[in-house]
Design an enzyme around this catalytic site. Structure first.
Site, PDB file in Angstrom:
ATOM      1  N   HIS A 243       0.815  -1.214   0.000  1.00  0.00           N
ATOM      2  CA  HIS A 243       0.000   0.000   0.000  1.00  0.00           C
ATOM      3  C   HIS A 243       0.857   1.278   0.000  1.00  0.00           C
ATOM      4  O   HIS A 243       0.871   2.012  -0.969  1.00  0.00           O
ATOM      5  CB  HIS A 243      -0.904   0.033   1.239  1.00  0.00           C
ATOM      6  CG  HIS A 243      -1.776  -1.172   1.406  1.00  0.00           C
ATOM      7  ND1 HIS A 243      -2.783  -1.509   0.525  1.00  0.00           N
ATOM      8  CD2 HIS A 243      -1.795  -2.131   2.362  1.00  0.00           C
ATOM      9  CE1 HIS A 243      -3.377  -2.611   0.933  1.00  0.00           C
ATOM     10  NE2 HIS A 243      -2.808  -3.011   2.045  1.00  0.00           N
TER      11      HIS A 243
HETATM   12  O1  RIB Z   1      -5.181   0.201   4.319  1.00  0.00           O
HETATM   13  C1  RIB Z   1      -3.777   0.238   4.238  1.00  0.00           C
HETATM   14  C2  RIB Z   1      -3.236   1.350   5.071  1.00  0.00           C
HETATM   15  O2  RIB Z   1      -3.556   1.118   6.444  1.00  0.00           O
HETATM   16  C3  RIB Z   1      -1.698   1.433   5.031  1.00  0.00           C
HETATM   17  O3  RIB Z   1      -1.317   2.778   5.148  1.00  0.00           O
HETATM   18  C4  RIB Z   1      -1.267   0.656   6.247  1.00  0.00           C
HETATM   19  O4  RIB Z   1      -0.031   1.161   6.796  1.00  0.00           O
HETATM   20  C5  RIB Z   1      -2.375   0.934   7.206  1.00  0.00           C
HETATM   21  O5  RIB Z   1      -2.083   2.142   7.871  1.00  0.00           O
END
Ligand code: RIB
Ligand code: CA
Length: 311
Positions: A243
Site C-alpha cells: 500500500h
Molecule cells: O489500508 C492500508 C493502510 O492502512 C496502510 O497505510 C497501512 O499502513 C495501514 O495504515
C-alpha cells in the site's frame, strides 16, 4: 533531474517503513524536507520512534521527524497492531534511535514548510490517517492552494474495504480528517486499494529483494517476511499488497500509474459505512476536479523501480 521537495506523513507501520526506505534511498529524485508522524497502526509515540528508527537504518538523520496527532479529529483511535506487530515494525529488531524528534509539532511544521516556499513546489505523501494534514489546513486554509499534489494512500471503490466491509483503514481511522482534506480543494492523487492491491510482494519479488546486499534491502526483506506472515494469517495468500510504497513509487515513476479525475466524498455519518470513499467518475466538468483516482498500475515496472532503489 530536479529533486521533488517532499513531506512524508505516515504511521509506521510495516508498509510505511518500506515506503520510507524507498524515499530515503531515492536521493537523486526526492528532497525530503520532513517526516511527520501520526497515531494510526500503532500509538503516536511508537510511530514517531519507528520513523526515527527507519531514518537511522537509512542513514538519513539529515531529515527531521516531527511528532503529530495522537488521536483522530473526532473518533477514538483505532490501532492495527494485528497487522504490524506490537512494535509497529513486525519482527524488525527495535532499538531506541540516536537522533531525537525535531522540536514543534507536525501540523505546524507542515504549515511552516509549505508557506515558506513558492506555491506548488512542495508535494506530500500521506500514508496514514490524514489527521496532521487536516489540522494544518484548519490552522492555515491558504495551504490548500499552495501545497503541491498530495499523494494519498487511502480509500477503496472496486475493492471494497479492508478494515470494515466498505472502508479502507486510513480513511476509516479518521474520516473527518479525510473529509476536511478532500473538501479543502487541495490537489490530490489517491492510491486506494483499487491501485495498491495490484502491487504485491510476490514470492519471486521477495526473493529478488533478499538477493540485494544493502542495509535498506535487508530491512525491507524482513518487513516483507512479516507482511507475508500477516497476509497468510489474516487474509489468505502469500503476496501482501504494498500500500504505502505506492505513494513514493508514484512520485518516482508516475508513468506507470493510470489516474482519472473524480469527485471523492467520505462517509462521516453512518456507523455502518463510516470512512467509505464514494468515488464518482461521472463529472460535469472533469477539468475542475481536484482529485485524481488511480485505477491501474504497471506493477512489474513499479517493482523494477523498487529493486533499483534498494540496490
Ligand atoms: O489500508 C492500508 C493502510 O492502512 C496502510 O497505510 C497501512 O499502513 C495501514 O495504515
Ligand atoms: Ca500506513
Amino acid at each position: 533531474m530536479t529533486k521533488t521537495p517532499l513531506i512524508i506523513d505516515c504511521d509506521p507501520g510495516v508498509d510505511d517503513a518500506v515506503a520510507l526506505l524507498l524515499a530515503f534511498g531515492a536521493r537523486e529524485a526526492l528532497d525530503i524536507l520532513a517526516i511527520t508522524t501520526v497515531a494510526g497502526n500503532v500509538a503516536a509515540d511508537l510511530t514517531a520512534r519507528n520513523a526515527r528508527l527507519i531514518r537511522q537504518i537509512a542513514g538519513r538523520e539529515d531529515v527531521p521527524v516531527y511528532v503529530g496527532a495522537s488521536a483522530p479529529l473526532v473518533r477514538p483511535p483505532i490501532i492495527a497492531s494485528h497487522f504490524h506487530g506490537e512494535s509497529g515494525l513486525g519482527t524488525l529488531p527495535v532499538f531506541e534511535p540516536d537522533a531525537p524528534v525535531a522540536p514543534g509539532e507536525a501540523a505546524q511544521a507542515i504549515v511552516d514548510i509549505v508557506m515558506n516556499r513558492p506555491a506548488g513546489t512542495v508535494s506530500m505523501a500521506v500514508t496514514g490517517p490524514m489527521t496532521n494534514l487536516a489540522l494544518a489546513l484548519q490552522r492555515e486554509p491558504a495551504l490548500a492552494a499552495r501545497l503541491g499534489p498530495v499523494i494519498v494512500m487511502g480509500g477503496a471503490r472496486r475493492e471494497g474495504g479492508n478494515i470494515t466491509a466498505s472502508a479502507e483503514y486510513n480513511i476509516h481511522a479518521d474520516p473527518h480528517a479525510a473529509d476536511l482534506v478532500f473538501r479543502s480543494g487541495v490537489k490530490t492523487v489517491v492510491l486506494g486499494l483499487d491501485a495498491t492491491h495490484q502491487v504485491r510482494a510476490t514470492p519471486d519479488r521477495v526473493a529478488a529483494v533478499k538477493a540485494i546486499d544493502t542495509p535498506a534491502a535487508k530491512a525491507v526483506a524482513q518487513l516483507f517476511d512479516f507482511a507475508v506472515w500477516t497476509e497468510q494469517t489474516h487474509v489468505g495468500g502469500d503476496s501482501p499488497p504494498q500500500h504505502d510504497p505506492c505513494t513514493i513509487l508514484y512520485l518516482l515513476a508516475p508513468q506507470h500509474f493510470t489516474a482519472a479525475p473524480v469527485d471523492l466524498q467520505v462517509e462521516t455519518q453512518s456507523a455502518l459505512t463510516m470512512g467509505h470513499t464514494a468515488v464518482e467518475f461521472r463529472l460535469a466538468d472533469p477539468a475542475a476536479a481536484t482529485c485524481r483516482w488511480v485505477t491501474d498500475v504497471d506493477h512489474e515496472a513499479v517493482f523494477a523501480v523498487m529493486l533499483e532503489i534498494l540496490a
